[in-house]
Scaffold this motif. Structure first.
Motif, mmCIF file in Angstrom:
data_model
loop_
_atom_site.group_PDB
_atom_site.id
_atom_site.type_symbol
_atom_site.label_atom_id
_atom_site.label_comp_id
_atom_site.label_asym_id
_atom_site.label_seq_id
_atom_site.Cartn_x
_atom_site.Cartn_y
_atom_site.Cartn_z
ATOM 1 N N ASP A 1 1.147 20.058 -29.426
ATOM 2 C CA ASP A 1 -0.181 20.465 -29.882
ATOM 3 C C ASP A 1 -0.991 20.894 -28.668
ATOM 4 O O ASP A 1 -1.382 20.063 -27.840
ATOM 5 C CB ASP A 1 -0.855 19.301 -30.607
ATOM 6 C CG ASP A 1 -2.143 19.723 -31.301
ATOM 7 O OD1 ASP A 1 -2.774 20.697 -30.842
ATOM 8 O OD2 ASP A 1 -2.521 19.084 -32.290
ATOM 9 N N ARG B 1 7.991 25.336 -39.095
ATOM 10 C CA ARG B 1 6.819 25.841 -38.375
ATOM 11 C C ARG B 1 6.755 27.365 -38.496
ATOM 12 O O ARG B 1 7.684 28.067 -38.117
ATOM 13 C CB ARG B 1 6.882 25.425 -36.907
ATOM 14 C CG ARG B 1 5.558 25.586 -36.145
ATOM 15 C CD ARG B 1 5.665 24.952 -34.772
ATOM 16 N NE ARG B 1 4.403 24.996 -34.032
ATOM 17 C CZ ARG B 1 3.409 24.125 -34.170
ATOM 18 N NH1 ARG B 1 3.534 23.135 -35.045
ATOM 19 N NH2 ARG B 1 2.302 24.217 -33.444
ATOM 20 N N CYS C 1 3.205 16.961 -38.188
ATOM 21 C CA CYS C 1 3.792 18.273 -37.893
ATOM 22 C C CYS C 1 4.342 18.950 -39.137
ATOM 23 O O CYS C 1 4.958 20.014 -39.040
ATOM 24 C CB CYS C 1 4.898 18.121 -36.852
ATOM 25 S SG CYS C 1 6.210 16.980 -37.359
#
Length: 692
Positions: free
Chosen positions: A404, A119, A415
């Protein structure tokens, strides 16, 4: 003071001492005889090629985004720094990985998790751990987080205090929406690279809050650096450097070589005797200067080495980069070239060949302007083509759940991160674009050479006299003949050179790859064949270029097709090889050194411009001066080739005209001025052959 080819274009009497009465209209027979369009098929192919270039470039402009070459993607698939993304990110140019544990997993041998799936988010600057508390970096505000992007930036990307207990708990599980800043990071090529020295204060606060274990492995910074330093990433940054340094290319690759080329032509026109020495000395000074700049940027001299770190940082923290190793290799190569230049510097007698054709010096400005416009269009299209991949979400099978904010739920299905997908047809488009640039360059240079040859030939076949047979401005008459009759032949000749050079480049790349994998034949016979084939390819390329240049001259003189003109030129040269052998190399070395002087001066000024604060820090920082300098070097050489072609093609045109004159008059040139015959030493050569 006239050089050995002083009578090339000057007004001197003919070899038999006659006046215009000897003309007998031969100038009309040779230059202005009935012509017709030649090699029309290849002109059609060239026009179709240009249409394909426009279509190919349009695809790049529609699908490409040069920002992709320099900046990374966030967890939503947006390009950092892109103001046209889902939200305006033009101030948020740095890519930062939120979850340090995911970064660690990307380098684990037992885990297939890729760094592109970790991420990441776009920030304005790289976050640093707090000295007395725990800092956080949270996702973009949306959903129940009622903050605009500006407020989020003012808060240093932290709204952890505003989260509900549930969201605080998911954040402590490293599942967002907020993530702790435990490792310091530094801006390395617009990516926040972790420094594997966890903050004790931040780690203590994290553990006291009940956060999950954060892996403190020293290798955590290597995984990001490996991605930043990959070959594809470095190539993208090199292409971006060219786009960022467009003012340098404009000045040092366009205006400066134009100015220097005109100055050099004027000097060789008025200072013939001293130009060989001036050029050789200047060449050696410039190649030493450029080599020293490479040493400076490679870090072998002084403390001005290229650094991949952008902005202020710990001076004791060092980051290696592939760009620096490339500069090391360039410095070594320049050293070898400098040594060869010293060993091979010789004095050559130049020729005063620019005399009565008044528009000849100014004419190259026309193809220069056309090439300049073409290069600006081509570079812009190249940047878009290189970045014309499609952003798609990865298909990963990893436990990468994240909260989210917009959907207000934990998301474990989508994801995975995003990456740029390049299809094979994009690679083909790029190769076509590169070939198109080379062919177009050769085409315009060939057009310029043919116009110059036609202008000079008009004077030779009229004995340099001012008469009604000579147009007031032979340059424009030669241009008219080229456009009306010979563009197809020029397209064919430039295509042959481009095709052969492209094949040689591909074979050279394959040869290098075989060398890297130790696939070179082991036997001495195999090695001889291997290296001989490489030498033969270079010789073939050189021969084709030489034949093409002579073919362009015969196209200008006789108006024949490309292959017929090549045949006539080759036969004339071979039948007069003893006469012109020594003259054909006169000036070639000094002209080549002159081109190198102009291109080296362009490279030197490019180094100086790129060494300013504008290109060493902040938004316009380039990863390496290597590509912009090489681009300026190449553009400078092309511009010099256009202008120095005035001298080069003048000499070659006179030589070929002399050969043709001799062949058509039983070995005695009727139109050659006495000084030209004396230079070629025709009578002495004939006597020597008779005595043998």
């Amino acid at each position: 003071m006239r050089g050995p080819l002083g009578p090339v274009i000057g007004r001197y009497p003919s070899s038999d001492g006659g006046g215009e009465g000897m003309g007998n209209g031969n100038n009309n027979d040779i230059i202005k005889h009935n012509r017709k369009c030649r090699d029309v098929v290849f002109l059609v192919i060239f026009i179709a090629f240009w249409v394909a270039m426009i279509v190919n470039s349009s695809f790049g402009f529609n699908q490409g985004n040069p920002s992709r070459l320099n900046y990374g993607l966030d967890y939503k698939g947006n390009v950092c720094g892109d103001k046209h993304a889902d939200r305006d990110l033009h101030e948020l140019e740095l890519r930062y990985w939120l979850n340090p544990n995911q970064v660690y997993l990307t380098g684990s041998k037992d885990n297939k998790f890729q760094l592109s799936n970790a991420r990441s988010i776009c920030l304005m600057d790289c976050p640093i751990p707090s000295e007395d508390s725990l800092n956080w970096v949270c996702d973009y505000p949306e959903g129940d987080i009622h903050l605009d992007l500006g407020d989020w930036i003012d808060r240093n990307y932290d709204y952890f205090a505003d989260l509900t207990p549930e969201l605080r708990n998911t954040s402590l599980q490293l599942q967002g929406p907020c993530y702790p800043v435990i490792f310091p990071s530094v801006n390395v090529q617009w990516t926040c690279q972790f420094i594997a020295r966890a903050s004790n204060v931040s780690m203590t606060h994290w553990e006291q809050m009940g956060g999950v274990k954060v892996i403190e492995d020293i290798a955590i910074d290597k995984f990001i650096h490996k991605s930043i330093n990959s070959r594809s990433s470095v190539l993208k940054r090199y292409v971006t450097d060219v786009g960022k340094a467009w003012p340098v290319l404009l000045v040092c690759g366009g205006f400066l070589p134009l100015f220097l080329s005109i100055i050099w032509l004027l000097m060789i026109r008025h200072f013939v005797a001293g130009m060989p020495w001036i050029t050789v000395i200047l060449f050696n000074v410039l190649i030493i200067s450029v080599t020293m700049f490479y040493y400076l940027k490679a870090g072998w001299i002084g403390n001005d080495a290229v650094s991949p770190i952008i902005g202020e940082h710990d001076p004791y923290y060092r980051v290696s980069s592939r760009e620096l190793s490339h500069l090391h290799a360039a410095a070594i190569l320049m050293t070898v070239l400098m040594i060869i230049a010293f060993l091979s510097s010789i004095a050559i007698v130049a020729a005063k060949v620019i005399g009565e054709v008044h528009a000849l010096i100014i004419f190259p400005v026309i193809p220069y302007a056309i090439l300049s416009i073409f290069y600006m269009f081509w570079i812009s299209a190249a940047l878009h083509l290189f970045s014309s991949g499609t952003i798609v979400q990865n298909d990963c099978e990893a436990n990468c759940c994240a909260y989210d904010l917009k959907a207000k739920e934990m998301n474990c299905k989508s994801c995975c991160g995003y990456s740029i997908h390049y299809t094979p047809h994009i690679a083909a488009s790029i190769l076509f674009h590169l070939f198109g640039c080379y062919w177009a360059t050769k085409f315009f240079i060939a057009c310029s050479s043919t116009v110059i040859a036609g202008s000079v030939a008009s004077y030779y076949w009229a004995r340099g006299e001012t008469s009604t047979e000579i147009p007031f401005l032979p340059v424009f008459s030669s241009m008219k003949r080229l456009v009306r009759y010979s563009l197809g032949s020029i397209a064919l000749g430039s295509l042959i050179v481009s095709f052969v050079e492209s094949i040689r480049f591909i074979l050279e790349a394959l040869r290098r790859k075989l060398k890297l994998v130790n696939s070179i034949p082991g036997s001495w016979i195999g090695k001889v064949i291997y290296h001989t084939s490489h030498f033969c390819l270079r010789c073939i390329g050189w021969i084709i270029k030489s034949v093409n240049r002579n073919a362009y001259i015969m196209i200008a003189i006789k108006g024949k097709g490309f292959f017929k003109s090549s045949e006539i030129a080759t036969e004339s040269i071979m039948s007069n090889i003893l006469r012109i052998g020594k003259v054909n190399v006169i000036g070639d070395v000094i002209l080549f050194l002159g081109k190198l002087c102009v291109s080296l001066m362009s490279a030197l000024f490019a180094f100086l411009m790129l060494d300013t604060h504008k290109y060493k820090s902040s938004h316009n920082k380039i990863s390496s001066p290597l590509f912009p300098v090489l681009a300026c070097w190449g553009f400078g050489y092309v511009v010099a080739t256009l202008f120095f072609g005035v001298v080069e093609m003048s000499i070659d045109t006179i030589i070929l005209s002399f050969c043709q004159d001799s062949d058509e008059n039983q070995g005695t040139a009727q139109y050659a001025p006495p000084l030209l015959i004396e230079t070629l030493n025709v009578e002495n050569e004939i006597q020597r052959l008779i005595q043998q």
